[in-house]
Design a protein around this motif. Structure first.
Motif, PDB file in Angstrom:
ATOM      1  N   HIS A  48       0.465  -0.947  -0.046  1.00  0.00           N
ATOM      2  CA  HIS A  48       0.337   0.000  -0.356  1.00  0.00           C
ATOM      3  C   HIS A  48       0.619   1.275   0.132  1.00  0.00           C
ATOM      4  O   HIS A  48       2.071   1.425   0.712  1.00  0.00           O
ATOM      5  CB  HIS A  48      -0.683  -0.184   1.330  1.00  0.00           C
ATOM      6  CG  HIS A  48      -1.637   1.256   2.076  1.00  0.00           C
ATOM      7  ND1 HIS A  48      -2.401   1.548   1.483  1.00  0.00           N
ATOM      8  CD2 HIS A  48      -1.409   2.754   1.509  1.00  0.00           C
ATOM      9  CE1 HIS A  48      -3.247   2.525   1.739  1.00  0.00           C
ATOM     10  NE2 HIS A  48      -1.897   3.053   2.198  1.00  0.00           N
ATOM     11  N   ASP A  50      -0.139   5.630   0.064  1.00  0.00           N
ATOM     12  CA  ASP A  50      -1.075   6.747  -0.716  1.00  0.00           C
ATOM     13  C   ASP A  50      -0.524   7.915  -0.395  1.00  0.00           C
ATOM     14  O   ASP A  50       0.276   8.277  -0.276  1.00  0.00           O
ATOM     15  CB  ASP A  50      -2.561   6.631   0.525  1.00  0.00           C
ATOM     16  CG  ASP A  50      -1.154   6.756   1.906  1.00  0.00           C
ATOM     17  OD1 ASP A  50      -0.731   7.911   2.744  1.00  0.00           O
ATOM     18  OD2 ASP A  50      -1.549   6.304   2.916  1.00  0.00           O
ATOM     19  N   HIS A 109      -4.889   6.869  -3.579  1.00  0.00           N
ATOM     20  CA  HIS A 109      -3.911   5.787  -2.888  1.00  0.00           C
ATOM     21  C   HIS A 109      -3.680   4.395  -4.186  1.00  0.00           C
ATOM     22  O   HIS A 109      -4.629   4.039  -5.086  1.00  0.00           O
ATOM     23  CB  HIS A 109      -4.804   4.227  -1.592  1.00  0.00           C
ATOM     24  CG  HIS A 109      -5.346   3.719  -1.918  1.00  0.00           C
ATOM     25  ND1 HIS A 109      -6.128   1.676  -1.454  1.00  0.00           N
ATOM     26  CD2 HIS A 109      -6.810   3.648  -2.542  1.00  0.00           C
ATOM     27  CE1 HIS A 109      -6.464   2.236  -2.317  1.00  0.00           C
ATOM     28  NE2 HIS A 109      -7.346   2.802  -2.778  1.00  0.00           N
ATOM     29  N   GLU A 136      -2.094   0.210  -4.879  1.00  0.00           N
ATOM     30  CA  GLU A 136      -2.638  -1.828  -3.401  1.00  0.00           C
ATOM     31  C   GLU A 136      -2.210  -2.079  -5.035  1.00  0.00           C
ATOM     32  O   GLU A 136      -2.605  -2.037  -5.932  1.00  0.00           O
ATOM     33  CB  GLU A 136      -4.093  -1.890  -2.913  1.00  0.00           C
ATOM     34  CG  GLU A 136      -4.650  -1.252  -2.600  1.00  0.00           C
ATOM     35  CD  GLU A 136      -4.016  -0.563  -1.252  1.00  0.00           C
ATOM     36  OE1 GLU A 136      -3.669  -1.548  -1.374  1.00  0.00           O
ATOM     37  OE2 GLU A 136      -4.346   0.258  -0.752  1.00  0.00           O
ATOM     38  N   TRP A 160      -4.615   5.207   7.270  1.00  0.00           N
ATOM     39  CA  TRP A 160      -4.376   4.390   7.311  1.00  0.00           C
ATOM     40  C   TRP A 160      -3.546   3.514   8.726  1.00  0.00           C
ATOM     41  O   TRP A 160      -2.753   4.143   9.147  1.00  0.00           O
ATOM     42  CB  TRP A 160      -2.996   4.408   6.097  1.00  0.00           C
ATOM     43  CG  TRP A 160      -3.317   3.132   5.829  1.00  0.00           C
ATOM     44  CD1 TRP A 160      -3.686   2.609   5.375  1.00  0.00           C
ATOM     45  CD2 TRP A 160      -1.762   2.497   5.915  1.00  0.00           C
ATOM     46  NE1 TRP A 160      -2.729   0.676   4.597  1.00  0.00           N
ATOM     47  CE2 TRP A 160      -1.854   1.447   5.412  1.00  0.00           C
ATOM     48  CE3 TRP A 160      -0.882   2.695   6.728  1.00  0.00           C
ATOM     49  CZ2 TRP A 160      -0.894   0.552   6.073  1.00  0.00           C
ATOM     50  CZ3 TRP A 160       0.419   1.701   6.717  1.00  0.00           C
ATOM     51  CH2 TRP A 160      -0.031   0.584   6.203  1.00  0.00           C
TER      52      TRP A 160
END
Length: 234
Positions: free
Chosen positions: A75, A77, A101, A103, A129
């Motif tokens: 991840h 962001d 974000h 992924e 997060w």
């Protein structure tokens, strides 16, 4: 009342790099009878090939819970967060006033995960997060609370969401039974990520779901070795 939906009856899309199963209406899958369950708006069962993933995109005013079943998701962001969430771990992203974000599956194996969206208690929260570990290999004595915003407050050893809801998980041996209590007026959404279970005598197949209303006591029995996740919802 326990309404069971088998895996085959959800919405399925094959994008090549992504095989997506949608429990509720999402993207190109639309079913007017499956628009959510209380504040639970999205439950996606995703299979993501190695070296692929979701490029940077925006969200706002949604609590997004990701539970990794196999592999790991990486991840990053717009807040500067970077992290790797592996099998047995869970991450929470509160989109709040807005966040971008990405992924990706940067591993050498395919990735299986549940991504779950819950509507927040109100709009305009500060985005954030976080991630934590659920040790699936240890002996579990009932359901472990991984994510919770019950009663509008943070809970020890659980990631916080802005909703009076809780996300729990358990690993069960064949024949093992756990009992879960629900407060009057609340509901639950239960999914066996692995294995087959029975809830109050009602069979729930692997990767199917049980939408539960008007029940205050749940007797959950593993008909085979199982990994079970559930949302306790208003």
């Amino acid at each position: 009342m326990i309404k069971v939906t088998p895996f085959e009856d959800f919405g399925h899309q094959d994008h090549g790099w992504l095989k997506a199963c949608h429990h509720f209406s999402f993207a190109d899958y639309y079913d007017p009878d499956r628009m959510g369950f209380g504040p639970l708006r999205v439950w996606n069962d995703d299979h993501i090939k190695a070296g692929t993933g979701f490029p940077t995109h925006p969200h706002r005013d949604m609590e997004i819970v990701t539970y990794v079943r196999r592999g790991a998701v990486s991840h990053e962001d717009s807040l500067g967060n970077r992290g790797r969430t592996a099998a047995g771990q869970v991450q929470v992203m509160s989109a709040g006033t807005g966040i971008r974000h990405a992924e990706f599956n940067l591993e050498g194996e395919d990735l299986d995960l549940f991504q779950v969206w819950v509507e927040p208690d109100e709009i305009g929260h500060q985005p954030r997060w976080d991630t934590r570990t659920f040790d699936r290999d240890r002996v579990s004595d009932g359901f472990v609370t991984l994510v919770s915003g019950r009663h509008g407050r943070e809970h020890e050893d659980a990631l916080f969401i802005h909703q009076d809801a809780a996300f729990l998980a358990a690993v069960m041996d064949t024949g093992e039974t756990y009992e879960v209590s629900l407060e009057p007026g609340r509901r639950a959404y239960v999914v066996p990520a692995r294995g087959e279970i029975e809830i109050n005598g009602v069979r729930v197949p692997e990767r199917g779901s049980a939408a539960i209303n008007q029940e205050t006591a749940l007797k959950i029995t593993a008909l085979s070795a199982a990994e079970v996740v559930m949302f306790d919802l208003p």
